[in-house]
Design a protein around this motif. Structure first.
Motif, PDB file in Angstrom:
ATOM      1  N   SER A  13     -10.263   5.116  -1.498  1.00 46.97           N
ATOM      2  CA  SER A  13     -10.242   5.911  -2.734  1.00 46.97           C
ATOM      3  C   SER A  13      -9.347   5.301  -3.801  1.00 46.97           C
ATOM      4  CB  SER A  13      -9.787   7.341  -2.426  1.00 46.97           C
ATOM      5  OG  SER A  13      -8.415   7.363  -2.042  1.00 46.97           O
ATOM      6  N   HIS A  14      -8.431   4.421  -3.382  1.00 47.77           N
ATOM      7  CA  HIS A  14      -7.536   3.739  -4.338  1.00 47.77           C
ATOM      8  C   HIS A  14      -7.972   2.288  -4.583  1.00 47.77           C
ATOM      9  CE1 HIS A  14      -4.981   7.200  -3.424  1.00 47.77           C
ATOM     10  NE2 HIS A  14      -4.269   6.895  -4.514  1.00 47.77           N
ATOM     11  N   GLY A  15      -9.176   1.961  -4.140  1.00 43.82           N
ATOM     12  CA  GLY A  15      -9.723   0.638  -4.432  1.00 43.82           C
ATOM     13  C   GLY A  15      -9.356  -0.455  -3.454  1.00 43.82           C
ATOM     14  N   TYR A  16      -8.778  -0.103  -2.314  1.00 46.16           N
ATOM     15  CA  TYR A  16      -8.419  -1.084  -1.295  1.00 46.16           C
ATOM     16  C   TYR A  16      -9.497  -1.100  -0.195  1.00 46.16           C
ATOM     17  CZ  TYR A  16      -3.615  -1.272  -3.115  1.00 46.16           C
ATOM     18  OH  TYR A  16      -2.497  -1.431  -3.911  1.00 46.16           O
ATOM     19  N   GLU A  40       1.757   8.575   0.238  1.00 45.96           N
ATOM     20  CA  GLU A  40       1.325   9.421   1.348  1.00 45.96           C
ATOM     21  C   GLU A  40       0.939   8.615   2.592  1.00 45.96           C
ATOM     22  OE1 GLU A  40      -2.727  11.189   0.589  1.00 45.96           O
ATOM     23  OE2 GLU A  40      -2.384  10.219  -1.360  1.00 45.96           O
ATOM     24  N   ILE A  74      -8.239   7.094   2.340  1.00 47.04           N
ATOM     25  CA  ILE A  74      -7.245   7.062   1.255  1.00 47.04           C
ATOM     26  C   ILE A  74      -7.206   5.676   0.612  1.00 47.04           C
ATOM     27  CG2 ILE A  74      -4.783   7.206   0.733  1.00 47.04           C
ATOM     28  CD1 ILE A  74      -4.572   9.347   2.936  1.00 47.04           C
ATOM     29  N   LEU A  75      -7.194   4.626   1.449  1.00 49.87           N
ATOM     30  CA  LEU A  75      -7.177   3.257   0.912  1.00 49.87           C
ATOM     31  C   LEU A  75      -8.417   2.995   0.057  1.00 49.87           C
ATOM     32  CD1 LEU A  75      -5.904   1.347   4.075  1.00 49.87           C
ATOM     33  CD2 LEU A  75      -4.747   1.394   1.849  1.00 49.87           C
ATOM     34  N   ARG A 124     -10.815  -0.609   3.521  1.00 48.87           N
ATOM     35  CA  ARG A 124     -10.388   0.383   4.497  1.00 48.87           C
ATOM     36  C   ARG A 124      -9.428  -0.194   5.536  1.00 48.87           C
ATOM     37  NH1 ARG A 124     -13.493   5.098   4.650  1.00 48.87           N
ATOM     38  NH2 ARG A 124     -15.222   5.087   3.144  1.00 48.87           N
ATOM     39  N   MET A 140       2.288   1.820  -3.450  1.00 45.56           N
ATOM     40  CA  MET A 140       1.300   2.311  -4.404  1.00 45.56           C
ATOM     41  C   MET A 140       0.760   3.692  -4.022  1.00 45.56           C
ATOM     42  SD  MET A 140       1.358  -0.129  -6.543  1.00 45.56           S
ATOM     43  CE  MET A 140      -0.004   0.367  -7.605  1.00 45.56           C
ATOM     44  N   ILE A 141       0.741   3.984  -2.708  1.00 46.69           N
ATOM     45  CA  ILE A 141       0.188   5.256  -2.213  1.00 46.69           C
ATOM     46  C   ILE A 141       1.210   5.849  -1.233  1.00 46.69           C
ATOM     47  CG2 ILE A 141      -1.873   6.374  -1.272  1.00 46.69           C
ATOM     48  CD1 ILE A 141      -3.317   3.654  -1.561  1.00 46.69           C
ATOM     49  N   ALA A 195       0.825  -1.209   0.000  1.00 44.66           N
ATOM     50  CA  ALA A 195       0.000   0.000   0.000  1.00 44.66           C
ATOM     51  C   ALA A 195       0.861   1.260   0.000  1.00 44.66           C
ATOM     52  CB  ALA A 195      -0.936  -0.008   1.205  1.00 44.66           C
TER      53      ALA A 195
END
Length: 326
Positions: free
Chosen positions: A88-91, A38, A85-86, A93, A35-36, A32
């Motif tokens: 919003s990226h398709g993961y 932040e 945030i997770l 929560r 990929m993200i 995670a």
């Protein structure tokens, strides 16, 4: 109590499961954050929560509750932001959270700082006990609830069997691994000896005790194979027959079906006498009569079977045939 080998194996499996859950969480978090990017900053802030709480405590008792509440609120806010945030990226929560099969013990098998077995580990040990008892399949259908007195239609026979059932249920309630409580079940084939002894086995296993259930033929075959084998010359080596001496409850089915000779009679005496001296319980079922026992076995064996064992007499007609006839 629980079978030692089962306990070691189940404990090892729980340790591996606990470790796997933590490793899975680390892998998810690394993925995670890759990929993200932040998320890394949020995770670092969350990781510092413990240090901040310690620092708040060092400032003194005055205002401590308010400082702790503020830190908790900040922590909850960070967790909520991370979940958003997770998502919003398709993961999921909770993708980077650690997930245990049992939140109560965190897959360690123990609660209260390792002092008590968790219910999940007790259940695993019970299921393992079913298998190691030797009658895993029978335990699914042969229990106290399924032992029907309807097949014993003669009033006198019905009363005898009702008393057997009642005493068997009481046996389980008072069972202990520190005091021998032995039963000898007499009766012809098909009168319920196996069913009732299996019901006792299941209930005793459910209470956390180690039970071994086997036929006299198999038990003495193991003694014979061990005696004439060169594989067990080392006295400290674990032997197949050790389980007959070590278990909390040994159930010997169909005594008298084994080939009777000086060796098997000697093994039987040693087994019964050793368990009696160690306060370990035995249940024996047999088609033999009193007279058969005294003729077939030595006086030392007979005196223990007929003098040290509480006797259950099984009467009636063949239940198996009654079930077939419907």
């Amino acid at each position: 109590m629980y079978n030692k080998e089962n306990y070691r194996r189940i404990k090892r499996e729980f340790q591996q499961k606990h470790f796997a859950a933590e490793e899975n969480m680390k892998a998810h978090r690394a993925e995670a954050e890759r990929m993200i990017p932040e998320l890394a900053e949020i995770d670092r802030a969350l990781a510092e929560t413990g240090v901040k709480i310690f620092g708040a405590a060092m400032q003194g008792k005055e205002g401590l509750e308010e400082r702790i509440a503020k830190l908790r609120a900040e922590n909850e806010e960070l967790l909520a932001i991370r979940g958003e945030i997770l998502a919003s990226h398709g993961y999921p929560r909770d993708y980077v959270n650690i997930h245990y099969d049992c939140p109560l013990c965190k897959d360690t098998g123990f609660t209260e700082g390792g002092k008590s077995l968790c219910t999940c580990m007790k259940r695993a040990l019970t299921l393992a006990g079913y298998e190691s008892s030797g009658i895993g399949g029978l335990l699914e259908t042969q229990n106290f609830a399924s032992f029907s007195l309807d097949y014993y239609k003669n009033p006198k026979e019905h009363e005898i069997m009702r008393r057997n059932l009642e005493e068997a249920e009481q046996y389980v309630k008072i069972f202990s691994d520190r005091c021998a409580n032995n039963i000898l079940m007499f009766g012809a084939t098909g009168l319920g000896k196996t069913h009732l002894s299996t019901a006792i086995a299941k209930a005793v296993i459910d209470r956390g005790y180690d039970v071994v259930y086997d036929t006299a033929v198999n038990i003495f075959s193991d003694f014979e194979a061990e005696h004439f084998s060169r594989s067990y010359q080392n006295q400290d080596e674990t032997k197949p027959t050790d389980r007959y001496f070590d278990c909390d409850l040994l159930i010997i089915d169909d005594l008298g079906a084994e080939l009777s000779n000086q060796f098997t009679v000697s093994c039987l005496y040693n087994l019964l006498n050793t368990r009696l001296n160690h306060g370990k319980s035995v249940i024996i079922s047999t088609n033999l009569t009193y007279g058969d026992i005294t003729k077939r076995y030595t006086a030392r064996v007979s005196s223990r079977l007929l003098g040290e064992y509480h006797q259950f007499h099984f009467v009636g007609t063949d239940v198996r045939m009654e079930k077939i006839r419907g």
